[in-house]
Design an enzyme around this catalytic site. Structure first.
Site, PDB file in Angstrom:
ATOM      1  N   CYS A   1      30.351  14.798  24.374  1.00 32.19           N
ATOM      2  CA  CYS A   1      29.804  15.863  25.227  1.00 32.19           C
ATOM      3  C   CYS A   1      30.831  16.983  25.379  1.00 32.19           C
ATOM      4  O   CYS A   1      31.828  16.824  26.086  1.00 32.19           O
ATOM      5  CB  CYS A   1      29.417  15.298  26.591  1.00 32.19           C
ATOM      6  SG  CYS A   1      28.921  16.546  27.786  1.00 32.19           S
TER       7      CYS A   1
ATOM      8  N   CYS B   1      31.304  18.398  28.900  1.00 34.68           N
ATOM      9  CA  CYS B   1      32.066  17.516  29.791  1.00 34.68           C
ATOM     10  C   CYS B   1      33.560  17.547  29.463  1.00 34.68           C
ATOM     11  O   CYS B   1      34.398  17.621  30.356  1.00 34.68           O
ATOM     12  CB  CYS B   1      31.591  16.076  29.662  1.00 34.68           C
ATOM     13  SG  CYS B   1      29.810  15.870  29.570  1.00 34.68           S
ATOM     14  N   ASP B   2      33.911  17.466  28.203  1.00 32.99           N
ATOM     15  CA  ASP B   2      35.313  17.191  27.840  1.00 32.99           C
ATOM     16  C   ASP B   2      36.011  18.296  27.051  1.00 32.99           C
ATOM     17  O   ASP B   2      37.203  18.184  26.757  1.00 32.99           O
ATOM     18  CB  ASP B   2      35.366  15.873  27.033  1.00 32.99           C
ATOM     19  CG  ASP B   2      34.831  14.701  27.851  1.00 32.99           C
ATOM     20  OD1 ASP B   2      35.058  14.691  29.072  1.00 32.99           O
ATOM     21  OD2 ASP B   2      34.180  13.816  27.277  1.00 32.99           O
TER      22      ASP B   2
END
Ligand code: NDP
Length: 306
Positions: free
Chosen positions: A131, A134-135
Site C-alpha cells: 500500500c 500507507c507506507d
C-alpha cells in the site's frame, strides 16, 4: 436467533461491532483465524486520524478490539465456512456449528496478492509493501520498485515519486494492461523507469530488505539489484468465496453495495475492503463499518417482530 453477526475482524468489523454494541444489538463476531486484517501487515500507521505520533498497526487493532469488547461484543476466533438464507434471517456455518441471525455484516476484507516467494513473509512491512498511500512516506529520497502492470501499479508508481528519488516499475510481461492514460502519465514522469519482462525471483536482507534478484523472462538471465523497498501492486483478492451465488459480486469478486452498505440481500450489509476496490484505507473501512452497523440497527428494528 441472533440480532447481528459480524463476519471478519479488520477495522471495518471492529468499528461495526463498537457501533452495534452501543446500539444494543449484542453482536456476535467471527474473527477468522487471523484477526486484525491488513493492519497486521503494516508497521507504523501514520494516517489514522487521532494518533498524531502514529500507531503500530497491531496496537490499533488491539485498541479497536478492546473497545468492541467494552460494548458487549462476543468474539469467536473461528472461520466462517458457510452462509445461507433461512426463514426470517440467515444461517452461517462454522465447521459443524450453525448460527442464525436476523442481520449480517460481512467485513471479511480483501487480501493483497503477494509474490509467493518462500522468505517473503520476513520482509512484509520491512521493505516489502502492498500500500503506497500507507507506507510510501517512509521512502523519502530512496530508490524503490513497484511491481505490476495494471492501473494500480501505474497509480502507485506516480504517487511514490512524491517521496522517492527513483521509482522503477518491474513488470513480468512486455506490455502493460493498464489504461493508456495511466501509462502515458507514467512515461512522462522523469522519476520513473520501466523494467519489462522482469520477474522477481529472490529477496535478500537482514530484514529489512536490501537486495532483489530479477530474472529476465526472455533471456532467463538473473541479476541482483540493491533496493530500499518494493511495493507490490499485483491485485487484491476479496474474501468472498463463501458468499458467491447468493451475494451479488462485481467482476473482480468485490461485494456490490449501495450508499447505505446494503447488499442485494435484505439485512445483509458489507463494509471495508471486501466491498471497496478503490480506497482500501483503514479510515474508510472504519467509516463503512459504522454505516453498516447503523443500517443493521435500522433494519433490525423493522423486522424484529416478524
Ligand atoms: P490488475 O489485476 O489489473 O493488474 C495486476 C497486475 O499484476 C497485472 O499486470 C499482472 O500481470 C500483475 N501480476 C499479477 N500477479 C502477479 C505475480 N504473481 N507476479 C507479478 N505480477 C503479477 O490489478 P490492479 O490492482 O492494477 O487493478 C484492479 C482493478 O482496479 C482494475 O480494473 C483497474 O483498472 C482498477 N483500478 C483503477 C484505477 C483508476 O482508474 N484510477 C486505479 C487502480 C485500479 P499480467 O498483466 O502479466 O497479468
Amino acid at each position: 436467533m441472533e440480532k447481528l453477526i459480524i463476519i471478519g475482524a479488520g477495522v471495518a468489523g471492529w468499528t461495526a461491532a463498537i457501533y452495534a454494541g452501543r446500539a444494543s444489538l449484542e453482536p456476535l463476531m467471527f474473527t477468522g483465524i487471523e484477526e486484525g486484517g491488513q493492519l497486521m501487515l503494516t508497521t507504523d500507521v501514520e494516517n489514522f486520524p487521532g494518533f498524531p505520533e502514529g500507531i503500530i498497526g497491531s496496537d490499533l487493532v488491539e485498541k479497536l478490539k478492546k473497545q468492541a469488547e467494552r460494548f458487549g461484543t462476543r468474539i469467536f476466533q473461528k472461520n466462517v465456512t458457510g452462509f445461507k438464507k433461512i426463514k426470517g434471517g440467515y444461517e452461517i456455518a462454522v465447521g459443524k456449528e450453525k448460527y442464525s441471525s436476523k442481520t449480517i455484516i460481512i467485513s471479511t476484507g480483501a487480501s493483497a496478492r503477494w509474490l509467493g516467494l518462500p522468505n517473503e513473509k520476513n520482509f512484509q512491512g520491512r521493505g516489502l509493501h502492498t500500500c503506497a498511500t500507507c507506507d510510501g512516506f517512509f521512502y523519502k529520497d530512496k530508490e524503490i520498485f513497484v511491481v505490476g502492470g495494471g492501473d494500480s501499479a501505474m497509480e502507485e508508481a506516480n504517487f511514490l515519486t512524491k517521496f522517492a528519488k527513483k521509482v522503477t516499475i518491474v513488470h513480468r510481461k512486455d506490455t502493460f494492461r493498464a489504461s493508456k492514460i495511466m501509462q502515458e502519465k507514467v512515461r512522462k514522469n522523469p522519476k520513473i523507469e520501466i523494467m519489462l519482462d522482469s520477474e522477481i525471483t529472490g529477496l535478500k536482507g537482514e530484514p529489512p530488505l536490501k537486495m532483489v534478484t530479477i530474472k529476465n523472462a526472455k533471456t532467463g538471465k538473473t541479476k541482483n539489484y540493491k533496493i530500499d523497498g518494493i511495493f507490490l501492486a499485483i491485485g487484491h483478492i476479496p474474501n468472498t468465496a463463501i458468499f458467491q451465488g447468493l451475494v451479488e459480486l462485481d467482476e473482480h469478486g468485490f461485494i456490490k453495495t449501495d450508499r447505505r452498505m446494503r447488499t442485494n440481500l435484505p439485512g445483509v450489509f458489507a463494509a471495508g475492503d471486501v466491498q471497496d476496490p478503490i480506497y482500501k484505507q483503514a479510515v474508510t473501512a472504519a467509516g463503512t463499518g459504522c454505516q453498516a452497523a447503523m443500517e443493521a440497527e435500522r433494519y433490525y428494528d423493522e423486522v424484529k417482530e416478524k
